[in-house]
Motif scaffolding. Structure first.
Motif, PDB file in Angstrom:
ATOM      1  N   LEU A 236      52.187  98.136 -23.895  1.00 53.04           N
ATOM      2  CA  LEU A 236      51.752  98.369 -25.117  1.00 53.04           C
ATOM      3  C   LEU A 236      51.016  97.317 -25.773  1.00 53.04           C
ATOM      4  CD1 LEU A 236      55.655  99.309 -26.327  1.00 53.04           C
ATOM      5  CD2 LEU A 236      53.511 100.838 -26.198  1.00 53.04           C
ATOM      6  N   HIS A 237      51.036  96.007 -25.253  1.00 50.98           N
ATOM      7  CA  HIS A 237      50.120  94.870 -25.846  1.00 50.98           C
ATOM      8  C   HIS A 237      48.548  95.310 -25.388  1.00 50.98           C
ATOM      9  CE1 HIS A 237      53.596  92.273 -26.696  1.00 50.98           C
ATOM     10  NE2 HIS A 237      52.747  91.639 -27.430  1.00 50.98           N
ATOM     11  N   SER A 238      48.586  95.725 -24.154  1.00 49.40           N
ATOM     12  CA  SER A 238      47.287  96.122 -23.785  1.00 49.40           C
ATOM     13  C   SER A 238      46.906  97.537 -24.275  1.00 49.40           C
ATOM     14  CB  SER A 238      47.312  96.486 -22.028  1.00 49.40           C
ATOM     15  OG  SER A 238      47.795  95.226 -21.395  1.00 49.40           O
ATOM     16  N   LEU A 239      47.673  98.486 -24.558  1.00 46.53           N
ATOM     17  CA  LEU A 239      47.138  99.876 -25.357  1.00 46.53           C
ATOM     18  C   LEU A 239      46.662  99.116 -26.802  1.00 46.53           C
ATOM     19  CD1 LEU A 239      49.109 102.853 -25.541  1.00 46.53           C
ATOM     20  CD2 LEU A 239      48.153 101.850 -27.811  1.00 46.53           C
ATOM     21  N   SER A 240      47.275  98.400 -27.468  1.00 49.42           N
ATOM     22  CA  SER A 240      46.917  97.948 -28.832  1.00 49.42           C
ATOM     23  C   SER A 240      45.494  97.279 -28.711  1.00 49.42           C
ATOM     24  CB  SER A 240      47.911  96.935 -29.320  1.00 49.42           C
ATOM     25  OG  SER A 240      49.177  97.401 -29.419  1.00 49.42           O
ATOM     26  N   ALA A 241      45.349  96.288 -27.476  1.00 48.46           N
ATOM     27  CA  ALA A 241      44.095  95.778 -27.337  1.00 48.46           C
ATOM     28  C   ALA A 241      42.981  96.821 -27.281  1.00 48.46           C
ATOM     29  CB  ALA A 241      44.024  95.041 -25.976  1.00 48.46           C
ATOM     30  N   GLY A 242      43.394  97.888 -26.427  1.00 43.94           N
ATOM     31  CA  GLY A 242      42.231  99.207 -26.377  1.00 43.94           C
ATOM     32  C   GLY A 242      41.925  99.623 -27.814  1.00 43.94           C
ATOM     33  N   THR A 243      42.868  99.637 -28.504  1.00 47.39           N
ATOM     34  CA  THR A 243      42.459 100.066 -30.193  1.00 47.39           C
ATOM     35  C   THR A 243      41.418  99.339 -30.660  1.00 47.39           C
ATOM     36  OG1 THR A 243      44.348  99.105 -31.079  1.00 47.39           O
ATOM     37  CG2 THR A 243      44.897 101.205 -30.326  1.00 47.39           C
ATOM     38  N   VAL A 244      41.633  97.947 -30.450  1.00 47.47           N
ATOM     39  CA  VAL A 244      40.592  96.990 -30.956  1.00 47.47           C
ATOM     40  C   VAL A 244      39.196  97.315 -30.179  1.00 47.47           C
ATOM     41  CG1 VAL A 244      39.696  94.625 -31.371  1.00 47.47           C
ATOM     42  CG2 VAL A 244      42.060  95.248 -31.540  1.00 47.47           C
ATOM     43  N   PHE A 245      39.126  97.720 -28.949  1.00 50.83           N
ATOM     44  CA  PHE A 245      37.956  97.857 -28.248  1.00 50.83           C
ATOM     45  C   PHE A 245      37.250  99.179 -28.818  1.00 50.83           C
ATOM     46  CE2 PHE A 245      39.753  95.078 -24.836  1.00 50.83           C
ATOM     47  CZ  PHE A 245      38.421  94.396 -24.478  1.00 50.83           C
ATOM     48  N   GLY A 246      38.003 100.272 -28.922  1.00 54.15           N
ATOM     49  CA  GLY A 246      37.462 101.340 -29.296  1.00 54.15           C
ATOM     50  C   GLY A 246      37.303 101.682 -30.894  1.00 54.15           C
ATOM     51  N   HIS A 247      37.611 100.698 -31.701  1.00 55.70           N
ATOM     52  CA  HIS A 247      37.867 100.999 -33.241  1.00 55.70           C
ATOM     53  C   HIS A 247      36.267 101.188 -33.694  1.00 55.70           C
ATOM     54  CE1 HIS A 247      39.237  99.741 -37.520  1.00 55.70           C
ATOM     55  NE2 HIS A 247      39.671 100.977 -37.457  1.00 55.70           N
ATOM     56  N   SER A 248      35.497 100.318 -33.445  1.00 59.37           N
ATOM     57  CA  SER A 248      34.279 100.424 -34.124  1.00 59.37           C
ATOM     58  C   SER A 248      33.689 101.676 -34.005  1.00 59.37           C
ATOM     59  CB  SER A 248      33.321  99.217 -33.589  1.00 59.37           C
ATOM     60  OG  SER A 248      32.936  99.158 -32.316  1.00 59.37           O
ATOM     61  N   ALA A 249      33.695 102.245 -32.659  1.00 59.66           N
ATOM     62  CA  ALA A 249      32.990 103.575 -32.434  1.00 59.66           C
ATOM     63  C   ALA A 249      33.400 104.614 -33.398  1.00 59.66           C
ATOM     64  CB  ALA A 249      33.601 104.236 -31.177  1.00 59.66           C
ATOM     65  N   VAL A 250      34.579 104.617 -34.019  1.00 58.34           N
ATOM     66  CA  VAL A 250      34.906 105.526 -35.059  1.00 58.34           C
ATOM     67  C   VAL A 250      35.101 104.989 -36.447  1.00 58.34           C
ATOM     68  CG1 VAL A 250      36.521 107.043 -33.536  1.00 58.34           C
ATOM     69  CG2 VAL A 250      37.303 105.087 -34.733  1.00 58.34           C
ATOM     70  N   LEU A 251      34.889 103.581 -36.548  1.00 55.40           N
ATOM     71  CA  LEU A 251      34.976 103.049 -37.873  1.00 55.40           C
ATOM     72  C   LEU A 251      33.573 103.271 -38.484  1.00 55.40           C
ATOM     73  CD1 LEU A 251      36.091 101.179 -39.955  1.00 55.40           C
ATOM     74  CD2 LEU A 251      35.603  99.347 -38.936  1.00 55.40           C
ATOM     75  N   LEU A 252      32.515 102.734 -37.655  1.00 49.92           N
ATOM     76  CA  LEU A 252      31.114 102.799 -38.479  1.00 49.92           C
ATOM     77  C   LEU A 252      30.678 103.937 -38.956  1.00 49.92           C
ATOM     78  CD1 LEU A 252      29.617 100.576 -35.578  1.00 49.92           C
ATOM     79  CD2 LEU A 252      30.349  99.807 -38.015  1.00 49.92           C
ATOM     80  N   PRO A 253      30.922 105.204 -38.390  1.00 54.63           N
ATOM     81  CA  PRO A 253      30.386 106.378 -38.989  1.00 54.63           C
ATOM     82  C   PRO A 253      31.137 106.707 -40.479  1.00 54.63           C
ATOM     83  CG  PRO A 253      30.825 106.698 -36.584  1.00 54.63           C
ATOM     84  CD  PRO A 253      31.331 105.480 -36.926  1.00 54.63           C
ATOM     85  N   GLN A 254      32.480 106.123 -40.555  1.00 55.53           N
ATOM     86  CA  GLN A 254      33.033 106.526 -41.682  1.00 55.53           C
ATOM     87  C   GLN A 254      32.776 105.532 -43.048  1.00 55.53           C
ATOM     88  OE1 GLN A 254      37.439 107.345 -41.870  1.00 55.53           O
ATOM     89  NE2 GLN A 254      37.401 107.900 -39.552  1.00 55.53           N
ATOM     90  N   LEU A 255      32.324 104.247 -42.529  1.00 51.46           N
ATOM     91  CA  LEU A 255      32.098 103.243 -43.324  1.00 51.46           C
ATOM     92  C   LEU A 255      30.805 103.862 -44.026  1.00 51.46           C
ATOM     93  CD1 LEU A 255      32.742  99.731 -41.645  1.00 51.46           C
ATOM     94  CD2 LEU A 255      33.912 100.757 -43.465  1.00 51.46           C
ATOM     95  N   LYS A 256      30.011 104.241 -43.544  1.00 51.79           N
ATOM     96  CA  LYS A 256      28.797 104.833 -44.110  1.00 51.79           C
ATOM     97  C   LYS A 256      29.013 105.735 -45.501  1.00 51.79           C
ATOM     98  CE  LYS A 256      26.108 103.221 -41.251  1.00 51.79           C
ATOM     99  NZ  LYS A 256      25.824 103.664 -39.712  1.00 51.79           N
ATOM    100  N   GLU A 257      30.156 106.540 -45.351  1.00 55.28           N
ATOM    101  CA  GLU A 257      30.355 107.448 -46.292  1.00 55.28           C
ATOM    102  C   GLU A 257      31.516 107.123 -47.358  1.00 55.28           C
ATOM    103  OE1 GLU A 257      31.147 110.931 -44.085  1.00 55.28           O
ATOM    104  OE2 GLU A 257      29.228 110.905 -43.260  1.00 55.28           O
TER     105      GLU A 257
END
Length: 345
Positions: free
Chosen positions: A23-44
């Protein structure tokens, strides 16, 4: 003693420990993948003042701070314990997500990404050490692979949730796995090997048999650890430390790991994690579903990790069988070499 169903209570406790670290590693994975879905949303997003010039900082601040987490993780778990270290770094991890969720400007967003990055960098070495020290050797390889598998599941989860939910709402979801991990860790015991190295042999032995069944193999392993600790020099000087660092037994595994991890970093897998949607949209035509292709890539990565784990387990089982067969043949040869009267006895 066996749990209801099929496995012994000791194996169940080892699986529980692996679940917490996964579960710690899974949480780390969310940090790795977050910017890929965060950046498009920040623009709008109209609730936060954002400039596209910060895209590279949003993506890279977490990996940069992961270096710090890796560097301090060893000293923290050596001083306070493996289990305590994992619980300790879970706190700033959750706080980092909260800071991001409450952010109204880029500076707070970067701060939250940096804090979660430090914890993410610490999670992997801590998880591997804890699992290695509480698990049975015959289950250890699969339990260790679960950390890498969970990281990829975390990336897949982040990409899936992050596309459909508003990014501040998604942060609530990303906090759930780490909170579950802390609850599980509170129900587990500290690493027995760490307790023994700290001179708490009695408590270490109790914890060892709490995780492991009292078998001949477990007894021999515990005796070897206790004897090694007894013969260990208490005062290591600089000369002894450099002797260990410059030894072949230390340098060869270090060089192998360095080359492998360098190749992994340069193959572009993490760049794809951080900029998945951008890279797919800029590479393919508008007719291609970028989200679907991102999910396929995540699924392939997950499949590769699972296949790797099963392959390693098969190799380990084959080597163990060959070792047992060799010992059996060697024992028969020794028996045949005995005089007739002695072998008869």
């Amino acid at each position: 003693m066996k749990c209801p169903g099929f496995i012994s209570v000791h194996v169940f406790r080892q699986v529980l420990a692996a679940t917490a670290t996964s579960l710690h590693s899974l949480s780390a994975g969310t940090v790795f993948g977050h910017s890929a879905v965060l950046l498009p949303q920040l623009k709008e997003d109209q609730t936060i003042l954002y400039d596209a010039a910060y895209d590279s900082w949003i993506a890279s601040i977490s990996p940069l701070s992961m270096v710090l987490g890796c560097l301090i993780a060893g000293s923290i778990i050596d001083r306070f314990g493996r289990r305590v270290g994992l619980i300790f770094f879970s706190i700033p991890f959750v706080l980092g997500w909260i800071v991001m969720g409450l952010s109204c400007n880029v500076n707070l967003l970067l701060l939250g990404r940096a804090v979660t990055g430090v914890s993410t960098g610490a999670f992997r070495p801590m998880s591997i050490v804890y699992i290695s020290e509480v698990s049975d050797p015959k289950h250890r390889s699969m339990l260790l692979v679960s950390t890498s598998l969970s990281t990829n599941i975390g990336i897949l989860l982040c990409h899936s949730v992050g596309v459909y939910l508003y990014w501040k709402t998604a942060i609530i979801v990303f906090c759930v796995p780490i909170l579950l991990a802390v609850v599980i860790l509170l129900c587990l015991k500290e690493s027995p090997l760490w307790l023994i190295t700290k001179g708490k042999s009695d408590e270490g032995c109790v914890n060892f048999y709490w995780f492991r069944a009292k078998t001949e193999a477990a007894d021999n392993e515990l005796k070897a650890v206790l004897n090694k600790q007894k013969n260990k020099s208490q005062d290591l000087n600089i000369k002894d430390i450099f002797k260990v660092i410059l030894s072949k037994a230390f340098l060869v595994p270090l060089a192998i790991c360095f080359v492998i991890f360098t190749e992994v970093q340069f193959c572009g897998t993490h760049v794809l994690n951080f900029y998945a949607l951008y890279l797919i949209k800029s590479t393919f035509s508008d007719n291609v579903d970028s989200f679907l292709l991102m999910m396929i890539i995540d699924a392939l990565r997950l499949f590769g990790t699972e296949t790797n784990g099963k392959t390693l387990q098969e190799i380990e089982n084959s080597l163990n069988k060959e070792k047992q067969l060799g010992s059996s043949i060697h024992g028969k040869e020794n028996h045949q070499d005995l005089p007739f009267e002695q072998s008869k006895l």
